[in-house]
Design an enzyme around this catalytic site. Sequence first.
Site, PDB file in Angstrom:
ATOM      1  N   GLU A   1       0.805  -1.220   0.000  1.00 23.79           N
ATOM      2  CA  GLU A   1       0.000   0.000   0.000  1.00 23.79           C
ATOM      3  C   GLU A   1       0.835   1.265   0.000  1.00 23.79           C
ATOM      4  O   GLU A   1       0.538   2.208  -0.733  1.00 23.79           O
ATOM      5  CB  GLU A   1      -0.951   0.010   1.211  1.00 23.79           C
TER       6      GLU A   1
ATOM      7  N   HIS B   1     -10.126  -5.084  11.067  1.00 22.43           N
ATOM      8  CA  HIS B   1     -10.791  -5.024   9.760  1.00 22.43           C
ATOM      9  C   HIS B   1     -12.120  -4.283   9.788  1.00 22.43           C
ATOM     10  O   HIS B   1     -12.886  -4.357   8.833  1.00 22.43           O
ATOM     11  CB  HIS B   1     -11.041  -6.441   9.236  1.00 22.43           C
TER      12      HIS B   1
HETATM   13  C1  LIG Z   1      -1.968  -4.406   4.470  1.00 17.78           C
HETATM   14  C2  LIG Z   1      -3.054  -5.281   3.960  1.00 17.78           C
HETATM   15  N1  LIG Z   1      -3.423  -5.187   2.666  1.00 17.78           N
HETATM   16  C3  LIG Z   1      -4.393  -5.992   2.177  1.00 17.78           C
HETATM   17  C4  LIG Z   1      -5.008  -6.902   2.976  1.00 17.78           C
HETATM   18  C5  LIG Z   1      -6.111  -7.803   2.416  1.00 17.78           C
HETATM   19  N2  LIG Z   1      -5.584  -9.159   2.268  1.00 17.78           N
HETATM   20  C6  LIG Z   1      -5.779 -10.067   3.253  1.00 17.78           C
HETATM   21  S1  LIG Z   1      -4.990 -11.496   2.943  1.00 17.78           S
HETATM   22  C7  LIG Z   1      -4.394 -10.963   1.469  1.00 17.78           C
HETATM   23  C8  LIG Z   1      -3.531 -11.872   0.641  1.00 17.78           C
HETATM   24  C9  LIG Z   1      -2.289 -12.282   1.359  1.00 17.78           C
HETATM   25  O1  LIG Z   1      -1.603 -13.257   0.672  1.00 17.78           O
HETATM   26  P1  LIG Z   1      -0.324 -13.990   1.272  1.00 17.78           P
HETATM   27  O2  LIG Z   1       0.485 -13.029   2.076  1.00 17.78           O
HETATM   28  O3  LIG Z   1       0.373 -14.665   0.152  1.00 17.78           O
HETATM   29  O4  LIG Z   1      -0.889 -15.042   2.303  1.00 17.78           O
HETATM   30  P2  LIG Z   1      -1.929 -16.226   2.107  1.00 17.78           P
HETATM   31  O5  LIG Z   1      -3.295 -15.645   2.283  1.00 17.78           O
HETATM   32  O6  LIG Z   1      -1.706 -16.777   0.749  1.00 17.78           O
HETATM   33  O7  LIG Z   1      -1.649 -17.199   3.195  1.00 17.78           O
HETATM   34  C10 LIG Z   1      -4.821  -9.650   1.235  1.00 17.78           C
HETATM   35  C11 LIG Z   1      -4.504  -8.882   0.027  1.00 17.78           C
HETATM   36  C12 LIG Z   1      -4.624  -6.956   4.334  1.00 17.78           C
HETATM   37  N3  LIG Z   1      -5.197  -7.804   5.209  1.00 17.78           N
HETATM   38  N4  LIG Z   1      -3.636  -6.161   4.779  1.00 17.78           N
END
Ligand SMILES: Cc1ncc(C[n+]2csc(CCOP(=O)(O)OP(=O)(O)O)c2C)c(N)n1
Lengths: 324, 307
Positions: free
Chosen positions: A60, A129
């Site tokens: 972000e 959230h």
């Molecule tokens: C700073 C932030 N940006 C966006 C989100 C929304 N979000 C939650 S999980 C996620 C994907 C994360 O993927 P990864 O780190 O690869 O972990 P996984 O879910 O695959 O275990 C996103 C974009 C968030 N929680 N925090």
Amino acid sequence: MAILTYREALNRAMVEEMEKDPLIYLMGEEVGHYQGAYKVSQGMLDKFGEERVIDTPISENGFAGIGVGSAMTGLRPIIEFMTWNFSLVAIDQIINSAAKMNYMSGGQFPMPIVFRGAGGVGGRLGAQHSQAFESWYAHCPGMKVVCPATPKDAYGLLKSSIRDNNPTIFIESEVLYGTKGEVPEQEYTIPLGLADIKRKGTDLSIITWSRALGFAEEAAKILEKEGISIEIVDLRSLRPLDEQAIYESVKKTNRALVVEEGWPVAGFGAQVAYLIQKNAFDYLDHPVERVTQKDVPMPYAANLERESLPNAERVAQAVREILR
Amino acid sequence: MVLIRKFEEAAAKAYSIGKIGGFLHLYIGQEAVGVGSIAALEPKDYIVSTYRDHGHALARGLKPKPLMAELFGKATGISKGNGGSMHFFDKNAHFMGGHGIVGGHISLAAGIAFSSKYKKEDSVTICFFGEGAANIGSFHEGLNLAAIWKLPVVFICENNHYAMGTPEYRALAVKDVSVRAYAYDMARDHIEGDEVRKVHDHVKVAVDRARRGEGPTLIEISTYRFRGHSMSDPAKYRTKEELDSYKKKDPLFRARTELISAGILEKDLDALDLSIQEEVDEAYQFADESPEPPLSQLYQSVYAEDK
Ligand SMILES: Cc1ncc(C[n+]2csc(CCOP(=O)(O)OP(=O)(O)O)c2C)c(N)n1
């Protein structure tokens, strides 16, 4: 008139503006291939291609900075935060870069950027959230802060925000995305800083914005049966603020209640209450009151969340107490 | 691993009938990573997790009852119902939380390791995160600080190849997250995560290194989630063939085959499965029957003094 959802109205506004101006692009997490985490950008990748509907990694602060830099050099970015909760990672770029760029450069760098995305509280999403941040952003000069409550407003206000040469914080209500409403087929815009009287009444003014408008409207219906006539002022944008609309309403009803989803301390409602007592004091029959989310991080448990959120019954009760 | 699988299958069911609210991110498919890694730890060590924390918590030995009750938002939950799926915490077990902001917890993990070093306790911290989190500032800052101060922390990137709907190749300039360790002069490792024993052995090397005071390691463990990103994601961005190919490498199936070839009787494994299912059923019932938190809890714990 077409019946559109809040989500569709936002989509239509972006699509129309992007069709008109090739300098506008949309950037954020999952805006393209995934069609938007909340599907606000549905279909836009197909229409505009990857150069203008741009998926980013989860970074972000980085892509907010990209947005600001590109706006300094003539582009007109729309930066989507998946939700405003994650904008806190980028708050440095929003406040230290975007909000002050024009001012600290002596007017050399207008900042035609829109930061938009899902905001608001509820849905049992828990403390990290489920938060309403408009008061945070409204605190800082240099930005505009817009919080639409209906599909019609969402469309007209987003178009104005995109055309504005200032950074705009455009906070959409996550729980309103699916709500439907009439949206004129003819293109239109709604000036930023113009409140809307969503309901006329004589006994008390409820001043509100975004999803809390729903609580106010529901409460007004309950109170109507009790013979109480509520006027509802939907601010629609907090910066610029339509002070006149507030005072005019209060002069008519002599009582004011501010209803918001955010926390009470240093919340935007406190500013509204201050302005009313300063500028419409002689018309007040009762101190200005507020209904807010309770002063706690959002709990997950269903009953505690319910307890912490503002709702129609709490609004109605606050009105009854004022009028007692 | 079986406990995690069955626990989450029960949670998915409860979610679909509205007994669990909010977001629910399942760990199904990734079990060998959490179980293998956490088995390399001692009780004095720490674990920091993401919103995908059920597997890590169970692997740490937290009991299914308070975890399920947390998902149900009950007073008996591990975070008293205040946290929900994304925010399991157990101070006694050194389970330092599920965290909901992607990557934000990576520097927290460095901080916990900093504390261990400061207090001269030879605890090691394991921090789990996804490959998507490796793009956030907190990752870079956390790793750099951990490296310059030689903090006892093992950063484990559970690479399930998708961050929500974004495949890794669209988000990472260099696909192998573990090579980012070079940027911080940090030890690195990269393995497949479908064999629990292998995971354990590799993580143990890093944990031992950290405990000896030789600093942090970045390990990338390749894995796959069988479900969508969360319960609300239909996961249309990947093909059925891809999913099926990973399901063939199901870590539970692999472990079972390995155990059988080592001479464990199938009927003993079946009996074990059954008793685990009973444990999960009990947890479900416990959660369902537990009371909601008292409303007075709303203002508790906002400040440390609030009782
Ligand atoms: C700073 C932030 N940006 C966006 C989100 C929304 N979000 C939650 S999980 C996620 C994907 C994360 O993927 P990864 O780190 O690869 O972990 P996984 O879910 O695959 O275990 C996103 C974009 C968030 N929680 N925090």
